[in-house]
Design an enzyme around this catalytic site. Sequence first.
Site, PDB file in Angstrom:
ATOM      1  N   ASP A 139      25.581  38.239  30.239  1.00 17.00           N
ATOM      2  CA  ASP A 139      26.604  37.122  30.205  1.00 17.00           C
ATOM      3  C   ASP A 139      26.106  35.671  30.160  1.00 17.00           C
ATOM      4  OD1 ASP A 139      28.596  39.331  30.243  1.00 17.00           O
ATOM      5  OD2 ASP A 139      29.505  38.756  31.907  1.00 17.00           O
ATOM      6  N   LYS A 182      31.669  43.401  26.476  1.00 14.56           N
ATOM      7  CA  LYS A 182      32.369  44.003  27.766  1.00 14.56           C
ATOM      8  C   LYS A 182      33.945  43.382  28.168  1.00 14.56           C
ATOM      9  CE  LYS A 182      29.507  42.111  31.326  1.00 14.56           C
ATOM     10  NZ  LYS A 182      30.630  41.293  32.028  1.00 14.56           N
ATOM     11  N   THR A 225      27.138  36.200  36.678  1.00 17.92           N
ATOM     12  CA  THR A 225      26.863  35.407  38.021  1.00 17.92           C
ATOM     13  C   THR A 225      26.541  36.625  39.023  1.00 17.92           C
ATOM     14  OG1 THR A 225      29.415  35.516  38.815  1.00 17.92           O
ATOM     15  CG2 THR A 225      28.466  33.501  37.668  1.00 17.92           C
ATOM     16  N   CYS A 280      29.497  39.949  37.741  1.00 17.55           N
ATOM     17  CA  CYS A 280      29.199  40.578  36.678  1.00 17.55           C
ATOM     18  C   CYS A 280      27.627  41.446  36.821  1.00 17.55           C
ATOM     19  CB  CYS A 280      29.284  40.081  35.377  1.00 17.55           C
ATOM     20  SG  CYS A 280      30.785  39.537  34.879  1.00 17.55           S
ATOM     21  N   GLN A 294      19.011  48.792  53.388  1.00 17.10           N
ATOM     22  CA  GLN A 294      19.047  50.179  53.789  1.00 17.10           C
ATOM     23  C   GLN A 294      18.216  50.940  52.827  1.00 17.10           C
ATOM     24  OE1 GLN A 294      23.562  51.748  54.470  1.00 17.10           O
ATOM     25  NE2 GLN A 294      23.931  49.689  53.512  1.00 17.10           N
TER      26      GLN A 294
HETATM   27  N1  TIU Z   1      29.950  37.296  33.937  1.00 15.46           N
HETATM   28  C1  TIU Z   1      30.538  37.214  35.241  1.00 15.46           C
HETATM   29  O1  TIU Z   1      29.934  37.047  36.304  1.00 15.46           O
HETATM   30  N2  TIU Z   1      31.965  36.724  35.091  1.00 15.46           N
HETATM   31  C2  TIU Z   1      32.537  36.095  35.774  1.00 15.46           C
HETATM   32  O2  TIU Z   1      33.944  35.917  35.745  1.00 15.46           O
HETATM   33  N3  TIU Z   1      32.065  35.432  36.899  1.00 15.46           N
HETATM   34  C3  TIU Z   1      32.460  34.732  37.824  1.00 15.46           C
HETATM   35  O3  TIU Z   1      31.772  34.211  38.753  1.00 15.46           O
HETATM   36  N4  TIU Z   1      33.799  33.905  37.568  1.00 15.46           N
END
Ligand code: TIU
Length: 230
Positions: free
Chosen positions: A25, A130, A159, A163, A203
């Site tokens: 992303d 996706k 992030t 995701c 772990q």
């Molecule tokens: N790609 C991804 O992480 N989508 C999100 O919506 N992330 C946020 O941190 N909002």
Amino acid sequence: MPTPLPAQPYPYPLPPTGLALIIIDMQRDFIEPGGFGDALGNDVGLLRAIIPQVRALQDAFRRYNLPIFQTVEGHLPDLSDCPPSKRDRGHGALKIGDPGPMGRILVLGEPGNGIIPELAPLPGEVIIPKPGKGAFYATDLEAHLKAQGVTHLVITGVTTEVCVQTTMREANDRGYECLLVEDATESYFPEFKQATLEMVRAQGGIIGWTASTEAVLSTLAAQYSAQVAV
Ligand code: TIU
């Protein structure tokens, strides 16, 4: 023979074949002002820090003829693949599907949905659209990985705790050996990124490994330079 890559919680067994790079992303929606990330109230500038490292990994995988899969989070124009729960969540300034400065928010094909120019895929490189946070949910990523004999994933992107982590957990449950690259993933929340790195490798590597870009690049060079040279 796998080559040990310096990683936590212990060296990652870099395989002679079956390795792929996953870039999650890195689209304008999350990284530039006026997109979905901004609409949710985040400081989107934070995410730009990882662009050089992701680009260096992208260049290396291209050099060694290893597959690269990029994902974009987005929905069909009629939003038939967007659950109302997702559209309504958060009371953001703009909802998914609303018109924004970069086109309709989080809709496939809109300008904001495009991968940032620095990481643009080359012709022939696969982009996986996706609808969810995980890259395996309602996508053909797993079919692509199986078709190409991929068993090991180097995971990057944004992030970290949303995701990226969801994708790593989905991949781990499917049997993939996953390495999250510490300085090639970023969050709007530094403390969430740090917690994610720690929880995936806790772990004994319950979800997988973490390592630096430099460790990945140097081990890739040691493992694959000779293969490309012949
Ligand atoms: N790609 C991804 O992480 N989508 C999100 O919506 N992330 C946020 O941190 N909002």
